[in-house]
Write a protein that holds these residues in place. Structure first.
Motif, PDB file in Angstrom:
ATOM      1  N   SER A 114      21.977  -8.948  17.844  1.00  0.00           N
ATOM      2  CA  SER A 114      22.492  -8.005  16.858  1.00  0.00           C
ATOM      3  C   SER A 114      23.385  -6.975  17.530  1.00  0.00           C
ATOM      4  CB  SER A 114      21.321  -7.308  16.161  1.00  0.00           C
ATOM      5  OG  SER A 114      20.607  -6.506  17.103  1.00  0.00           O
ATOM      6  N   LEU A 115      24.019  -6.151  16.722  1.00  0.00           N
ATOM      7  CA  LEU A 115      24.858  -5.088  17.257  1.00  0.00           C
ATOM      8  C   LEU A 115      24.050  -4.162  18.157  1.00  0.00           C
ATOM      9  CD1 LEU A 115      27.597  -3.658  17.323  1.00  0.00           C
ATOM     10  CD2 LEU A 115      26.905  -2.413  15.258  1.00  0.00           C
ATOM     11  N   GLU A 116      22.805  -3.889  17.755  1.00  0.00           N
ATOM     12  CA  GLU A 116      21.950  -3.032  18.580  1.00  0.00           C
ATOM     13  C   GLU A 116      21.610  -3.705  19.903  1.00  0.00           C
ATOM     14  OE1 GLU A 116      21.507  -3.778  15.455  1.00  0.00           O
ATOM     15  OE2 GLU A 116      20.902  -2.040  14.255  1.00  0.00           O
ATOM     16  N   ASP A 117      21.369  -5.030  19.876  1.00  0.00           N
ATOM     17  CA  ASP A 117      21.021  -5.761  21.098  1.00  0.00           C
ATOM     18  C   ASP A 117      22.171  -5.754  22.104  1.00  0.00           C
ATOM     19  OD1 ASP A 117      18.551  -6.376  20.033  1.00  0.00           O
ATOM     20  OD2 ASP A 117      19.193  -8.328  19.265  1.00  0.00           O
ATOM     21  N   LEU A 118      23.389  -5.826  21.582  1.00  0.00           N
ATOM     22  CA  LEU A 118      24.568  -5.903  22.453  1.00  0.00           C
ATOM     23  C   LEU A 118      25.155  -4.534  22.783  1.00  0.00           C
ATOM     24  CD1 LEU A 118      26.468  -8.864  20.710  1.00  0.00           C
ATOM     25  CD2 LEU A 118      24.803  -8.990  22.565  1.00  0.00           C
ATOM     26  N   TRP A 119      24.514  -3.469  22.315  1.00  0.00           N
ATOM     27  CA  TRP A 119      25.140  -2.154  22.403  1.00  0.00           C
ATOM     28  C   TRP A 119      25.400  -1.697  23.837  1.00  0.00           C
ATOM     29  CZ3 TRP A 119      27.999   0.168  19.182  1.00  0.00           C
ATOM     30  CH2 TRP A 119      28.384   1.493  19.430  1.00  0.00           C
ATOM     31  N   ALA A 120      24.610  -2.129  24.799  1.00  0.00           N
ATOM     32  CA  ALA A 120      24.810  -1.708  26.192  1.00  0.00           C
ATOM     33  C   ALA A 120      26.212  -2.067  26.670  1.00  0.00           C
ATOM     34  CB  ALA A 120      23.767  -2.358  27.093  1.00  0.00           C
ATOM     35  N   PHE A 121      26.789  -3.149  26.130  1.00  0.00           N
ATOM     36  CA  PHE A 121      28.114  -3.589  26.557  1.00  0.00           C
ATOM     37  C   PHE A 121      29.231  -2.833  25.839  1.00  0.00           C
ATOM     38  CE2 PHE A 121      25.154  -6.951  27.498  1.00  0.00           C
ATOM     39  CZ  PHE A 121      25.495  -7.286  28.797  1.00  0.00           C
ATOM     40  N   ASN A 122      28.847  -1.914  24.942  1.00  0.00           N
ATOM     41  CA  ASN A 122      29.800  -0.997  24.329  1.00  0.00           C
ATOM     42  C   ASN A 122      29.716   0.394  24.943  1.00  0.00           C
ATOM     43  OD1 ASN A 122      30.835  -2.844  22.382  1.00  0.00           O
ATOM     44  ND2 ASN A 122      28.995  -2.550  21.145  1.00  0.00           N
ATOM     45  N   ASP A 123      28.840   0.549  25.921  1.00  0.00           N
ATOM     46  CA  ASP A 123      28.675   1.858  26.550  1.00  0.00           C
ATOM     47  C   ASP A 123      29.895   2.195  27.415  1.00  0.00           C
ATOM     48  OD1 ASP A 123      26.558   4.069  27.299  1.00  0.00           O
ATOM     49  OD2 ASP A 123      27.493   3.434  29.177  1.00  0.00           O
ATOM     50  N   GLU A 124      30.304   3.450  27.391  1.00  0.00           N
ATOM     51  CA  GLU A 124      31.511   3.857  28.102  1.00  0.00           C
ATOM     52  C   GLU A 124      31.397   3.636  29.607  1.00  0.00           C
ATOM     53  OE1 GLU A 124      34.494   7.730  28.577  1.00  0.00           O
ATOM     54  OE2 GLU A 124      32.808   7.792  27.176  1.00  0.00           O
ATOM     55  N   SER A 125      30.227   3.895  30.175  1.00  0.00           N
ATOM     56  CA  SER A 125      30.070   3.730  31.622  1.00  0.00           C
ATOM     57  C   SER A 125      30.220   2.270  32.024  1.00  0.00           C
ATOM     58  CB  SER A 125      28.709   4.264  32.072  1.00  0.00           C
ATOM     59  OG  SER A 125      27.641   3.520  31.492  1.00  0.00           O
ATOM     60  N   VAL A 126      29.713   1.364  31.202  1.00  0.00           N
ATOM     61  CA  VAL A 126      29.840  -0.074  31.485  1.00  0.00           C
ATOM     62  C   VAL A 126      31.295  -0.513  31.356  1.00  0.00           C
ATOM     63  CG1 VAL A 126      29.184  -2.389  30.717  1.00  0.00           C
ATOM     64  CG2 VAL A 126      27.475  -0.561  30.778  1.00  0.00           C
ATOM     65  N   VAL A 127      31.963  -0.049  30.292  1.00  0.00           N
ATOM     66  CA  VAL A 127      33.359  -0.412  30.074  1.00  0.00           C
ATOM     67  C   VAL A 127      34.224   0.053  31.245  1.00  0.00           C
ATOM     68  CG1 VAL A 127      35.357  -0.077  28.582  1.00  0.00           C
ATOM     69  CG2 VAL A 127      33.089  -0.377  27.577  1.00  0.00           C
ATOM     70  N   ARG A 128      34.005   1.277  31.705  1.00  0.00           N
ATOM     71  CA  ARG A 128      34.797   1.803  32.826  1.00  0.00           C
ATOM     72  C   ARG A 128      34.472   1.072  34.127  1.00  0.00           C
ATOM     73  NH1 ARG A 128      37.782   6.150  31.613  1.00  0.00           N
ATOM     74  NH2 ARG A 128      37.267   7.332  29.735  1.00  0.00           N
ATOM     75  N   ALA A 129      33.218   0.700  34.320  1.00  0.00           N
ATOM     76  CA  ALA A 129      32.838  -0.034  35.531  1.00  0.00           C
ATOM     77  C   ALA A 129      33.521  -1.398  35.581  1.00  0.00           C
ATOM     78  CB  ALA A 129      31.325  -0.197  35.593  1.00  0.00           C
ATOM     79  N   ILE A 130      33.680  -2.027  34.427  1.00  0.00           N
ATOM     80  CA  ILE A 130      34.374  -3.315  34.369  1.00  0.00           C
ATOM     81  C   ILE A 130      35.867  -3.133  34.604  1.00  0.00           C
ATOM     82  CG2 ILE A 130      35.060  -5.166  32.775  1.00  0.00           C
ATOM     83  CD1 ILE A 130      32.219  -4.949  31.578  1.00  0.00           C
ATOM     84  N   ALA A 131      36.446  -2.123  33.958  1.00  0.00           N
ATOM     85  CA  ALA A 131      37.891  -1.898  34.075  1.00  0.00           C
ATOM     86  C   ALA A 131      38.308  -1.521  35.487  1.00  0.00           C
ATOM     87  CB  ALA A 131      38.324  -0.818  33.095  1.00  0.00           C
ATOM     88  N   THR A 132      37.445  -0.840  36.217  1.00  0.00           N
ATOM     89  CA  THR A 132      37.799  -0.367  37.567  1.00  0.00           C
ATOM     90  C   THR A 132      37.192  -1.224  38.673  1.00  0.00           C
ATOM     91  OG1 THR A 132      35.909   1.161  37.562  1.00  0.00           O
ATOM     92  CG2 THR A 132      38.018   2.003  36.748  1.00  0.00           C
ATOM     93  N   HIS A 133      36.594  -2.338  38.319  1.00  0.00           N
ATOM     94  CA  HIS A 133      35.949  -3.175  39.337  1.00  0.00           C
ATOM     95  C   HIS A 133      37.002  -3.720  40.307  1.00  0.00           C
ATOM     96  CE1 HIS A 133      33.354  -6.278  41.119  1.00  0.00           C
ATOM     97  NE2 HIS A 133      32.362  -5.522  40.681  1.00  0.00           N
ATOM     98  N   PRO A 134      36.692  -3.805  41.606  1.00  0.00           N
ATOM     99  CA  PRO A 134      37.687  -4.270  42.586  1.00  0.00           C
ATOM    100  C   PRO A 134      38.060  -5.746  42.465  1.00  0.00           C
ATOM    101  CG  PRO A 134      35.560  -3.913  43.644  1.00  0.00           C
ATOM    102  CD  PRO A 134      35.446  -3.356  42.267  1.00  0.00           C
ATOM    103  N   ARG A 135      37.249  -6.522  41.761  1.00  0.00           N
ATOM    104  CA  ARG A 135      37.534  -7.948  41.603  1.00  0.00           C
ATOM    105  C   ARG A 135      37.781  -8.273  40.127  1.00  0.00           C
ATOM    106  NH1 ARG A 135      39.316  -8.940  45.959  1.00  0.00           N
ATOM    107  NH2 ARG A 135      39.181 -11.161  45.488  1.00  0.00           N
ATOM    108  N   PRO A 136      38.527  -9.353  39.829  1.00  0.00           N
ATOM    109  CA  PRO A 136      38.728  -9.743  38.429  1.00  0.00           C
ATOM    110  C   PRO A 136      37.399 -10.010  37.727  1.00  0.00           C
ATOM    111  CG  PRO A 136      40.208 -10.950  39.875  1.00  0.00           C
ATOM    112  CD  PRO A 136      39.250 -10.230  40.768  1.00  0.00           C
ATOM    113  N   VAL A 137      37.315  -9.612  36.464  1.00  0.00           N
ATOM    114  CA  VAL A 137      36.067  -9.719  35.708  1.00  0.00           C
ATOM    115  C   VAL A 137      36.296 -10.518  34.421  1.00  0.00           C
ATOM    116  CG1 VAL A 137      34.207  -8.470  34.544  1.00  0.00           C
ATOM    117  CG2 VAL A 137      35.251  -7.504  36.609  1.00  0.00           C
ATOM    118  N   ILE A 138      35.394 -11.484  34.177  1.00  0.00           N
ATOM    119  CA  ILE A 138      35.364 -12.233  32.924  1.00  0.00           C
ATOM    120  C   ILE A 138      34.108 -11.812  32.170  1.00  0.00           C
ATOM    121  CG2 ILE A 138      35.284 -14.519  31.853  1.00  0.00           C
ATOM    122  CD1 ILE A 138      36.464 -15.644  34.448  1.00  0.00           C
ATOM    123  N   VAL A 139      34.253 -11.440  30.921  1.00  0.00           N
ATOM    124  CA  VAL A 139      33.108 -11.014  30.122  1.00  0.00           C
ATOM    125  C   VAL A 139      32.893 -12.003  28.991  1.00  0.00           C
ATOM    126  CG1 VAL A 139      32.157  -9.232  28.605  1.00  0.00           C
ATOM    127  CG2 VAL A 139      33.389  -8.577  30.673  1.00  0.00           C
ATOM    128  N   GLY A 140      31.681 -12.544  28.927  1.00  0.00           N
ATOM    129  CA  GLY A 140      31.286 -13.427  27.831  1.00  0.00           C
ATOM    130  C   GLY A 140      29.960 -12.940  27.287  1.00  0.00           C
TER     131      GLY A 140
END
Length: 233
Positions: A114-140
């Motif tokens: 559900s939206l609540e179950d997946l909410w951690a992947f909408n968190d700002e800290s997670v989003v920024r960690a992915i965007a600034t990661h030193p290696r290419p990132v694939i999210v599924g």
């Protein structure tokens, strides 16, 4: 009236998406290319569950040369956001003890919910960690219809964890077919070069057989004798 439950989450989702998008965090110009032949693939997901099994199965079938490196994390519930960020940072710091090389690409994955179950992947800290990661990132994350903010920040978005694994590695069957095509093209080119060289060599041989050094030298001696006679006269 004030939205509550899913309505409140949806409102927060749209507000954060608009703010991060305005910062340029989702710009296509920031996206990095996924390596064609990865040696080591970092995986950020739960150590227990079907997602890790699916990724292993897909990578093992498509490109068994790749090595999977799990950085386990909590994917839902209280504390999941911090756990995902820590897992990403571990992979960002990791280097192979033997070669000193880092991971080539990172997969962040989670099954549906559900939206609540997946909410951690909408968190700002997670989003920024992915965007600034030193290696290419694939999210599924989730199913095909689920779209999290982490996917907007990723270098590649995958509809499911299995698709993320497919995007991370080449298909060995296709690579084998391409290699066979290159081998055939190389063999054809080599044969043509050999035929051309043989033809040129045969022409040189015929020219040498036609050319008589003795007769040529005799004619030159006679011509020089005539020139000397003329010069003497």
């Amino acid at each position: 009236l004030q939205p509550a439950g899913v309505g409140d989450l949806a409102q927060r989702y749209e507000a954060l998406k608009a703010r991060l998008e305005a910062e340029g965090l989702f710009d296509s110009s920031r996206k990095r290319a996924i390596p064609s032949w990865p040696r080591t693939i970092g995986v950020v997901t739960s150590a227990s569950g079907a997602v890790l099994h699916d990724i292993r199965r897909v990578v093992g079938r498509r490109w068994p040369l790749a090595r999977l490196l799990l950085s386990p994390c909590q994917v839902q519930g209280a504390g999941a956001e911090a756990s995902i960020v820590r897992a990403l940072r571990r992979l960002g710091r990791w280097t192979d003890e033997r070669t000193g090389l880092a991971v080539d690409v990172v997969i962040v994955a989670r099954g549906g919910g559900s939206l609540e179950d997946l909410w951690a992947f909408n968190d700002e800290s997670v989003v920024r960690a992915i965007a600034t990661h030193p290696r290419p990132v694939i999210v599924g994350v989730g199913h095909e219809t689920d779209v999290t903010l982490s996917e907007f920040a990723a270098d590649r978005r995958a509809a499911t964890p299995s698709v993320a694994a497919e995007l991370a590695v080449p298909d060995r069957a296709a690579q084998g077919q391409q290699l066979r095509g290159l081998h055939a093209a190389l063999a054809t080119s080599a044969r043509r070069r050999l035929v051309s060289t043989r033809t040129a060599l045969a022409a040189e041989r015929r020219a040498l057989e036609t050319f008589r050094p003795g007769a040529y030298l005799s004619a030159e001696r006679e011509r020089i004798g005539l020139l000397l006679d003329r010069a003497t006269r």
